[in-house]
Design a protein around this motif. Structure first.
Motif, PDB file in Angstrom:
ATOM      1  N   UNK A  19       0.262  -1.221   0.149  1.00 34.40           N
ATOM      2  CA  UNK A  19       0.369   0.020  -0.211  1.00 34.40           C
ATOM      3  C   UNK A  19       0.705   1.291   0.293  1.00 34.40           C
ATOM      4  N   UNK A  20       2.207   0.807   0.839  1.00 37.90           N
ATOM      5  CA  UNK A  20       2.884   2.548   0.760  1.00 37.90           C
ATOM      6  C   UNK A  20       3.085   2.677  -0.718  1.00 37.90           C
ATOM      7  N   UNK A  21       3.719   1.495  -1.136  1.00 33.30           N
ATOM      8  CA  UNK A  21       4.597   1.644  -2.839  1.00 33.30           C
ATOM      9  C   UNK A  21       3.386   2.123  -3.852  1.00 33.30           C
ATOM     10  N   UNK A  22       2.063   1.623  -3.537  1.00 33.36           N
ATOM     11  CA  UNK A  22       0.806   2.073  -3.683  1.00 33.36           C
ATOM     12  C   UNK A  22       0.649   3.733  -4.166  1.00 33.36           C
ATOM     13  N   UNK A  23       0.753   4.071  -2.901  1.00 39.18           N
ATOM     14  CA  UNK A  23       0.228   5.540  -2.094  1.00 39.18           C
ATOM     15  C   UNK A  23       1.672   6.466  -3.034  1.00 39.18           C
ATOM     16  N   UNK A  24       2.408   5.583  -2.843  1.00 36.42           N
ATOM     17  CA  UNK A  24       3.886   6.808  -3.495  1.00 36.42           C
ATOM     18  C   UNK A  24       3.532   6.937  -4.896  1.00 36.42           C
ATOM     19  N   UNK A  25       3.949   5.929  -5.291  1.00 33.64           N
ATOM     20  CA  UNK A  25       3.146   6.009  -7.618  1.00 33.64           C
ATOM     21  C   UNK A  25       2.491   6.886  -7.438  1.00 33.64           C
ATOM     22  N   UNK A  26       1.011   6.986  -6.433  1.00 32.32           N
ATOM     23  CA  UNK A  26      -0.026   7.682  -7.005  1.00 32.32           C
ATOM     24  C   UNK A  26       0.284   9.206  -6.754  1.00 32.32           C
ATOM     25  N   UNK A  27       1.134   9.368  -5.777  1.00 33.51           N
ATOM     26  CA  UNK A  27       1.779  11.390  -5.257  1.00 33.51           C
ATOM     27  C   UNK A  27       1.874  11.759  -6.314  1.00 33.51           C
ATOM     28  N   UNK A  28       3.599  10.671  -7.368  1.00 30.43           N
ATOM     29  CA  UNK A  28       4.321  10.956  -8.183  1.00 30.43           C
ATOM     30  C   UNK A  28       3.335  11.209  -9.134  1.00 30.43           C
ATOM     31  N   UNK A  29       2.694  10.731  -8.905  1.00 29.23           N
ATOM     32  CA  UNK A  29       1.273  10.525 -10.468  1.00 29.23           C
ATOM     33  C   UNK A  29       0.638  11.690 -10.898  1.00 29.23           C
ATOM     34  N   UNK A  30       0.050  11.967  -9.799  1.00 32.10           N
ATOM     35  CA  UNK A  30      -0.640  12.652  -9.522  1.00 32.10           C
ATOM     36  C   UNK A  30      -0.074  14.073  -9.083  1.00 32.10           C
ATOM     37  N   UNK A  31       1.816  14.533  -9.304  1.00 32.62           N
ATOM     38  CA  UNK A  31       1.713  15.618  -8.833  1.00 32.62           C
ATOM     39  C   UNK A  31       1.776  16.929 -10.127  1.00 32.62           C
ATOM     40  N   UNK A  32       1.601  16.283 -10.865  1.00 35.69           N
ATOM     41  CA  UNK A  32       1.240  17.232 -12.438  1.00 35.69           C
ATOM     42  C   UNK A  32      -0.260  17.337 -11.972  1.00 35.69           C
ATOM     43  N   UNK A  33      -1.581  16.789 -11.088  1.00 31.26           N
ATOM     44  CA  UNK A  33      -2.676  17.549 -11.088  1.00 31.26           C
ATOM     45  C   UNK A  33      -2.664  18.119  -9.673  1.00 31.26           C
ATOM     46  N   UNK A  34      -1.855  18.067  -9.184  1.00 30.82           N
ATOM     47  CA  UNK A  34      -1.298  18.938  -7.660  1.00 30.82           C
ATOM     48  C   UNK A  34      -1.135  20.283  -7.846  1.00 30.82           C
ATOM     49  N   UNK A  35      -0.192  20.342  -8.842  1.00 30.80           N
ATOM     50  CA  UNK A  35       0.046  21.795  -9.210  1.00 30.80           C
ATOM     51  C   UNK A  35      -1.206  22.586  -9.565  1.00 30.80           C
ATOM     52  N   UNK A  36      -0.742  24.024  -9.126  1.00 28.22           N
ATOM     53  CA  UNK A  36      -1.710  25.442  -9.318  1.00 28.22           C
ATOM     54  C   UNK A  36      -1.705  25.650 -10.479  1.00 28.22           C
ATOM     55  N   UNK A  37      -2.144  25.449 -11.545  1.00 23.07           N
ATOM     56  CA  UNK A  37      -2.498  25.891 -12.953  1.00 23.07           C
ATOM     57  C   UNK A  37      -2.384  27.621 -13.202  1.00 23.07           C
ATOM     58  N   UNK A  38      -2.070  27.837 -13.736  1.00 22.99           N
ATOM     59  CA  UNK A  38      -2.962  29.662 -14.390  1.00 22.99           C
ATOM     60  C   UNK A  38      -3.171  29.310 -15.837  1.00 22.99           C
ATOM     61  N   UNK A  39      -3.832  30.504 -16.322  1.00 21.81           N
ATOM     62  CA  UNK A  39      -3.594  30.656 -17.527  1.00 21.81           C
ATOM     63  C   UNK A  39      -3.778  31.914 -17.417  1.00 21.81           C
ATOM     64  N   UNK A  40      -2.684  32.630 -18.636  1.00 20.05           N
ATOM     65  CA  UNK A  40      -2.076  34.169 -18.536  1.00 20.05           C
ATOM     66  C   UNK A  40      -2.821  35.063 -20.516  1.00 20.05           C
ATOM     67  N   UNK A  41      -3.872  35.518 -19.796  1.00 19.33           N
ATOM     68  CA  UNK A  41      -3.951  36.153 -21.515  1.00 19.33           C
ATOM     69  C   UNK A  41      -3.255  37.417 -21.441  1.00 19.33           C
ATOM     70  N   UNK A  42      -2.488  37.212 -22.325  1.00 21.25           N
ATOM     71  CA  UNK A  42      -1.686  38.937 -22.110  1.00 21.25           C
ATOM     72  C   UNK A  42      -2.277  40.061 -24.132  1.00 21.25           C
ATOM     73  N   UNK A  43      -2.299  40.848 -24.114  1.00 24.38           N
ATOM     74  CA  UNK A  43      -2.286  42.255 -25.125  1.00 24.38           C
ATOM     75  C   UNK A  43      -1.556  42.755 -24.921  1.00 24.38           C
ATOM     76  N   UNK A  44      -1.248  43.613 -26.099  1.00 27.74           N
ATOM     77  CA  UNK A  44       0.484  44.367 -26.274  1.00 27.74           C
ATOM     78  C   UNK A  44      -0.108  45.023 -27.330  1.00 27.74           C
ATOM     79  N   UNK A  45      -0.468  46.371 -27.120  1.00 30.42           N
ATOM     80  CA  UNK A  45      -1.020  47.049 -27.946  1.00 30.42           C
ATOM     81  C   UNK A  45       0.032  48.396 -28.028  1.00 30.42           C
ATOM     82  N   UNK A  46      -0.003  49.895 -29.385  1.00 26.81           N
ATOM     83  CA  UNK A  46       1.079  50.834 -28.825  1.00 26.81           C
ATOM     84  C   UNK A  46       0.272  51.880 -29.543  1.00 26.81           C
ATOM     85  N   UNK A  47       0.320  54.027 -29.334  1.00 25.62           N
ATOM     86  CA  UNK A  47       0.217  54.182 -30.071  1.00 25.62           C
ATOM     87  C   UNK A  47       0.905  54.040 -32.171  1.00 25.62           C
TER      88      UNK A  47
END
Length: 370
Positions: A19-47
């Motif tokens: 079970x410990x090995x299984x939970x360790x593998x699950x923690x590694x596999x779900x590391x990406x899912x636990x990250x805080x992801x953001x969506x960045x929208x950028x608008x750049x303009x000039x006169x």
């Protein structure tokens, strides 16, 4: 009963270890899912270039080095050759012993005998796949292909496939399209870039900036330091024609005398003197040219997002614009603490940046076997 108790104890320990090995593998596999992801929208303009503002800025080009940055724009317009490299077989590297070197020589000679071996191969040993995991994208692109004279304002991905590294978002993720349209309809504003990408920010110590460029491609008109390529080509052609005329007319009996005469003519015309204005700026001796962009874009620079209890944004852009003095470069560097979900405006007399950072929930990974 003691042997039975010992057997049960061993089984329980074995199950707990499993079970410990299984939970360790699950923690590694779900590391990406636990990250805080953001969506960045950028608008750049000039006169628009026709409006000359009262603010005066240093005309010298501020170099922005790209050695430590990831580029999502080039990979969008240049083909990714990673799949092609994956099909190549490793080359036979020379060994240390004389016996191995003889075997390699024989094998190389046999490559020219039917059946022929592949001509192209990878000369460096590739690391295993588990060693190639990176926090930021590493695209292998053919950067030698020509780029368009100008890039489209909107930069979006063709698919919505989630990736474990920063990536461009599709058009469906654009939430500020109406605002961008209003800006583009203004008679005194020019929209340069509108894009959305997704990434999981890290601390400032680990953060790697992203490179963004757009607008008009000035590479054929000027170099990175603002020197006029067309005028330099005209001067070189005129100097060559003068030298050929001198030699053809046999006005000088000695070739070295002809060269001295040509140098005197160029010196008298002021062609050998480095002009001090911004259009003739030369790179400083401490500048590393290998880390600078190989093309000159109207907008080019870096955007860094990092997370240290709060979200922080650092921008460093060079804007090229035509004025009465010619093509000038304006460096715009700003830092701001931002709040997710809010609309932020980074103001500058020559460059406007509208920014919105939104929380993004990556899709759950599909089960490998159903």
């Amino acid at each position: 009963m003691k042997p039975v108790t010992d057997t049960i104890s061993v089984l329980l320990k074995s199950m707990l270890a499993g079970l410990t090995l299984t939970f360790s593998c699950y923690a590694i596999a779900s590391n990406t899912a636990a990250e805080r992801w953001f969506e960045i929208e950028l608008i750049v303009f000039t006169p628009t270039t026709g409006n000359d503002l009262k603010e005066q800025f240093d005309g010298q080009v501020t170099p922005i080095r790209l050695s430590n940055s990831f580029d999502l724009v080039t990979s969008h317009y240049q083909p990714d050759i990673s799949s092609l490299l994956a099909t190549l077989a490793p080359c036979n590297l020379p060994s240390e012993t004389a016996t191995d070197r003889l075997a390699v020589a024989v094998q190389n000679w046999q490559q020219w005998q039917p059946p022929f071996s592949p001509i192209f191969c990878l000369s460096e040993r590739q690391p295993p796949s588990w060693q190639r995991v990176s926090l930021f994208p590493e695209y292998l692109v053919n950067s030698q292909l020509p780029m368009p004279d100008s890039l489209p304002v909107q930069l979006a991905a063709k698919s919505d496939r989630h990736q474990p590294v920063p990536y461009l978002a599709p058009r469906s993720a654009f939430a500020l399209s109406d605002l961008a349209s209003k800006i583009s309809r203004q008679p005194n504003q020019t929209l340069l870039l509108h894009t959305v990408w997704r990434q999981a920010p890290v601390t400032e110590r680990l953060a790697v900036p992203s490179r963004w460029f757009g607008g008009t491609n000035y590479s054929e008109l000027t170099d990175y330091w603002g020197q006029d390529r067309t005028q330099a080509a005209t001067d070189n052609a005129a100097a060559t024609a003068t030298a050929l005329t001198i030699l053809d007319n046999e006005q000088q009996d000695d070739v070295f005398s002809a060269i001295d005469t040509l140098l005197d003519q160029l010196n008298a015309a002021g062609k050998l003197e480095a002009l001090p204005d911004q259009r003739q700026q030369l790179p400083l001796s401490g500048d590393n040219l290998s880390n600078l962009p190989d093309r000159v874009w109207q907008l080019d620079g870096l955007f860094k997002l990092h997370l240290d209890h709060y979200l922080f944004v650092n921008t460093d852009f060079n804007l090229r614009r035509f004025s009465a003095a010619g093509l000038q470069s304006i460096n715009v560097k700003q830092s701001r603490r931002v709040i997710s979900g809010e609309l932020h405006y980074l103001d500058h007399p020559y460059l406007g940046i509208i920014l919105q950072i939104r929380r993004f929930q990556p899709p759950e990974q599909e089960a490998e076997a159903k």
